[in-house]
Design a protein around this motif. Structure first.
Motif, PDB file in Angstrom:
ATOM      1  N   GLY A  77       0.670  -1.165   0.006  1.00 10.06           N
ATOM      2  CA  GLY A  77      -0.056   0.091  -0.091  1.00 10.06           C
ATOM      3  C   GLY A  77       0.992   1.142   0.032  1.00 10.06           C
ATOM      4  N   CYS A  78       0.262   2.385   0.312  1.00 10.90           N
ATOM      5  CA  CYS A  78       1.014   3.836   0.494  1.00 10.90           C
ATOM      6  C   CYS A  78       0.734   4.357   1.741  1.00 10.90           C
ATOM      7  CB  CYS A  78       0.464   4.602  -0.665  1.00 10.90           C
ATOM      8  SG  CYS A  78       0.892   3.809  -2.613  1.00 10.90           S
ATOM      9  N   LEU A  79       1.743   4.926   2.373  1.00 13.44           N
ATOM     10  CA  LEU A  79       1.760   5.901   3.390  1.00 13.44           C
ATOM     11  C   LEU A  79       2.092   7.147   2.932  1.00 13.44           C
ATOM     12  CD1 LEU A  79       1.114   6.090   6.318  1.00 13.44           C
ATOM     13  CD2 LEU A  79       3.518   5.460   6.863  1.00 13.44           C
ATOM     14  N   GLY A  80       0.937   7.846   2.866  1.00 11.27           N
ATOM     15  CA  GLY A  80       1.434   9.351   1.908  1.00 11.27           C
ATOM     16  C   GLY A  80       2.005   8.971   0.503  1.00 11.27           C
ATOM     17  N   GLN A 128      -2.837   3.233   2.933  1.00 12.21           N
ATOM     18  CA  GLN A 128      -3.821   3.002   1.891  1.00 12.21           C
ATOM     19  C   GLN A 128      -3.637   1.753   1.051  1.00 12.21           C
ATOM     20  OE1 GLN A 128      -6.557   5.291   1.928  1.00 12.21           O
ATOM     21  NE2 GLN A 128      -5.755   6.895   3.280  1.00 12.21           N
ATOM     22  N   PHE A 129      -4.624   1.187   0.962  1.00 11.28           N
ATOM     23  CA  PHE A 129      -4.392   0.041   0.018  1.00 11.28           C
ATOM     24  C   PHE A 129      -5.585  -0.014  -0.998  1.00 11.28           C
ATOM     25  CE2 PHE A 129      -3.037  -1.250   4.159  1.00 11.28           C
ATOM     26  CZ  PHE A 129      -1.875  -1.962   3.938  1.00 11.28           C
ATOM     27  N   PRO A 130      -5.382  -0.622  -1.998  1.00  8.77           N
ATOM     28  CA  PRO A 130      -6.207  -0.930  -3.421  1.00  8.77           C
ATOM     29  C   PRO A 130      -7.806  -0.805  -2.493  1.00  8.77           C
ATOM     30  CG  PRO A 130      -4.385  -1.975  -4.034  1.00  8.77           C
ATOM     31  CD  PRO A 130      -4.376  -1.626  -2.383  1.00  8.77           C
ATOM     32  N   GLY A 157      -9.826   0.929  -1.357  1.00  4.80           N
ATOM     33  CA  GLY A 157     -10.169   1.690  -0.293  1.00  4.80           C
ATOM     34  C   GLY A 157     -10.033   1.181   1.148  1.00  4.80           C
ATOM     35  N   LEU A 158      -9.293   0.011   1.160  1.00  2.00           N
ATOM     36  CA  LEU A 158      -8.869  -0.402   2.323  1.00  2.00           C
ATOM     37  C   LEU A 158      -7.873   0.139   3.062  1.00  2.00           C
ATOM     38  CD1 LEU A 158      -8.969  -3.019   4.414  1.00  2.00           C
ATOM     39  CD2 LEU A 158      -6.911  -3.760   3.312  1.00  2.00           C
ATOM     40  N   GLU A 159      -8.016   0.453   4.317  1.00  2.00           N
ATOM     41  CA  GLU A 159      -7.142   1.509   5.304  1.00  2.00           C
ATOM     42  C   GLU A 159      -6.634   0.603   6.301  1.00  2.00           C
ATOM     43  OE1 GLU A 159      -8.788   5.144   6.329  1.00  2.00           O
ATOM     44  OE2 GLU A 159      -8.634   5.939   4.363  1.00  2.00           O
ATOM     45  N   ALA A 160      -5.511   0.908   6.947  1.00  2.00           N
ATOM     46  CA  ALA A 160      -4.823   0.200   8.006  1.00  2.00           C
ATOM     47  C   ALA A 160      -3.958   1.391   8.833  1.00  2.00           C
ATOM     48  CB  ALA A 160      -4.085  -0.888   7.948  1.00  2.00           C
ATOM     49  N   THR A 161      -4.326   1.361  10.179  1.00  2.00           N
ATOM     50  CA  THR A 161      -3.524   2.441  10.942  1.00  2.00           C
ATOM     51  C   THR A 161      -2.759   1.712  11.901  1.00  2.00           C
ATOM     52  OG1 THR A 161      -5.417   2.777  12.398  1.00  2.00           O
ATOM     53  CG2 THR A 161      -5.389   4.579  10.825  1.00  2.00           C
ATOM     54  N   ILE A 162      -1.605   2.209  12.404  1.00  2.00           N
ATOM     55  CA  ILE A 162      -0.723   1.634  13.476  1.00  2.00           C
ATOM     56  C   ILE A 162      -1.484   2.029  14.690  1.00  2.00           C
ATOM     57  CG2 ILE A 162       1.465   1.391  14.415  1.00  2.00           C
ATOM     58  CD1 ILE A 162       2.842   2.326  11.819  1.00  2.00           C
ATOM     59  N   ASP A 200     -11.307 -12.113   2.944  1.00  2.00           N
ATOM     60  CA  ASP A 200     -11.339 -12.207   1.223  1.00  2.00           C
ATOM     61  C   ASP A 200     -10.239 -11.382   0.449  1.00  2.00           C
ATOM     62  OD1 ASP A 200     -13.238 -13.071  -1.015  1.00  2.00           O
ATOM     63  OD2 ASP A 200     -13.218 -10.747  -0.955  1.00  2.00           O
ATOM     64  N   TYR A 201     -10.322  -9.994   1.141  1.00  2.00           N
ATOM     65  CA  TYR A 201      -9.179  -9.219   0.694  1.00  2.00           C
ATOM     66  C   TYR A 201      -7.630  -9.654   0.431  1.00  2.00           C
ATOM     67  CZ  TYR A 201      -7.076  -4.602  -0.287  1.00  2.00           C
ATOM     68  OH  TYR A 201      -6.317  -3.625  -0.887  1.00  2.00           O
ATOM     69  N   ILE A 202      -7.345 -10.332   1.800  1.00  2.00           N
ATOM     70  CA  ILE A 202      -6.211 -10.755   1.873  1.00  2.00           C
ATOM     71  C   ILE A 202      -5.866 -11.672   0.837  1.00  2.00           C
ATOM     72  CG2 ILE A 202      -4.521 -12.273   3.340  1.00  2.00           C
ATOM     73  CD1 ILE A 202      -5.912 -10.905   5.756  1.00  2.00           C
ATOM     74  N   TYR A 203      -6.945 -12.486   0.442  1.00  2.00           N
ATOM     75  CA  TYR A 203      -6.768 -13.663  -0.452  1.00  2.00           C
ATOM     76  C   TYR A 203      -6.578 -13.093  -2.001  1.00  2.00           C
ATOM     77  CZ  TYR A 203      -6.831 -18.075   2.167  1.00  2.00           C
ATOM     78  OH  TYR A 203      -6.406 -19.014   2.926  1.00  2.00           O
ATOM     79  N   ARG A 204      -7.274 -12.066  -2.124  1.00  2.00           N
ATOM     80  CA  ARG A 204      -7.367 -11.345  -3.371  1.00  2.00           C
ATOM     81  C   ARG A 204      -6.164 -10.531  -3.608  1.00  2.00           C
ATOM     82  NH1 ARG A 204     -11.200  -7.699  -4.244  1.00  2.00           N
ATOM     83  NH2 ARG A 204     -12.057  -8.091  -2.209  1.00  2.00           N
ATOM     84  N   TYR A 205      -5.377  -9.852  -2.887  1.00  2.00           N
ATOM     85  CA  TYR A 205      -4.598  -8.867  -3.002  1.00  2.00           C
ATOM     86  C   TYR A 205      -3.132  -9.313  -2.267  1.00  2.00           C
ATOM     87  CZ  TYR A 205      -7.618  -5.567  -4.779  1.00  2.00           C
ATOM     88  OH  TYR A 205      -8.630  -4.776  -5.858  1.00  2.00           O
TER      89      TYR A 205
END
Length: 345
Positions: free
Chosen positions: A74-77, A110-112, A114-119, A142-147
């Motif tokens: 993903g991207c962080l900024g 940010q992930f494809p 629109g998935l987001e994750a925060t520390i 499901d998202y983990i298996y796809r991406y």
């Protein structure tokens, strides 16, 4: 056990980087080194010949945790980020390794789609962190298996598909690295063992990351992993012990799960939970008599566990022999069967 970390060196050509089935072989055609507690010399066979060393009434215990693809990008900024999931904490939280030097609390990755994750906190040990995802449960899986992608360490030069990181019997998703001791089994070989009277049963232990890059390894005394020992497995082990039959663990994960299921009376009981159990030469193994495993790096805590089955001097002599004879290391490599004293065919 620090002596093990400098006890041997694995040359580059012994790092197995190609699955045997991509070299025109069957999974069970890898090599097998058999060590017995009261024998000075090792036996050198093919894995498909393992039935020669197992007997009617033996119970082999397999870890049927199925591997998920835990590497997400993903991207962080403006920075690209690679994360490696290590352990599920809750429906939307995972312990994970972030590759890079940045650490920004509460700034979303940010992930494809629109998935987001925060520390949201620290992990169980450095350098792991806790990630909170904007999805949870089956939607996140499901998202983990796809991406997601399988973990691929530096000795693997080709991006093999997820199926190459599965055992044939893996059924319960959760491991981020394959419980690789069982990879060489085929259904034909398991059927052959069943016909001989060897019983098979299962536990689940969802394996976390075994390496944190940059020569960083998990703390073996604080490496939590989720496990489950079912009623049927506890019953079969108890019955085998009562009948003086052998119990053979397929993998260090199986030993860790079963030893974590022992009650105060020394009996294996059905249980689910988190284990932090560390096993080395000072631990008396109660639940199993033998161990089938791969070949381990000198820094890996898995190697420490082997000294609970064999004296360190004998183990290192055998590893020296394996190096001399060209046995292959890691998840696509060769196998090592350690048996208690007794008569071998």
């Amino acid at each position: 056990m620090n002596t093990l970390a400098t006890s041997f060196h694995i040359p580059e050509f012994l790092h197995a980087e190609v699955p045997p089935e991509h070299k025109g072989m069957s999974r069970d055609e890898v090599r097998l080194m058999v060590l017995q507690e009261d024998e000075d010399s090792a036996y050198h066979k093919r894995f498909e010949e393992i039935d020669q060393f197992l007997e009617d009434g033996d119970v082999i215990v397999l870890n049927n945790s199925r591997t998920i693809p835990p590497v997400l990008k993903g991207c962080l900024g403006k920075q690209n980020v690679e994360i490696r999931l290590s352990r599920k904490i809750s429906t939307n939280q995972w312990e994970a390794l972030l590759l890079g030097t940045f650490r920004q609390i509460n700034v979303p990755i940010q992930f494809p789609e629109g998935l987001e994750a925060t520390i949201s906190g620290l992990g169980s040990e450095p350098p792991l962190v806790t990630l909170s995802f904007s999805k949870g449960g089956s939607s996140l899986l499901d998202y983990i298996y796809r991406y997601g992608e399988p973990v691929r360490y530096e000795y693997i030069h080709h991006p093999w598909p997820l199926e190459t990181y599965q055992t044939v019997y893996g059924a319960i998703p959760g491991s981020v690295e394959m419980p690789s001791a069982g990879r060489a089994f085929t259904w034909d070989l398991l059927s052959k063992l069943k016909a001989k009277g060897v019983q098979t049963t299962y536990i689940q232990l969802h394996a976390g990351l075994s390496y944190y890059e940059q020569n960083r390894w998990p703390n073996p005394k604080n490496h939590p992993e989720a496990f489950n020992v079912p009623e049927e497995t506890a019953r079969l082990i108890t019955q085998a012990k009562q009948n003086s039959n052998r119990v053979i663990a397929v993998g260090t994960t199986v030993v860790r799960a079963l030893e974590s299921a022992v009650n105060e009376h020394g009996e294996v009981k059905a249980i689910s939970g988190i284990t932090r159990l560390y096993i080395d030469q000072n631990h008396r193994v109660i639940t199993v008599d033998g161990l089938l495993t791969g070949f381990h790096e000198p820094e890996a805590s898995h190697l420490h566990m082997l000294t609970a089955f064999l004296p360190e001097k004998k183990l290192m002599k055998a590893y020296g022999e394996a190096l001399h004879k060209g046995y292959l290391w890691h998840e696509f490599g060769d196998m090592n069967l350690i048996l208690p004293a007794g008569n071998l065919e």
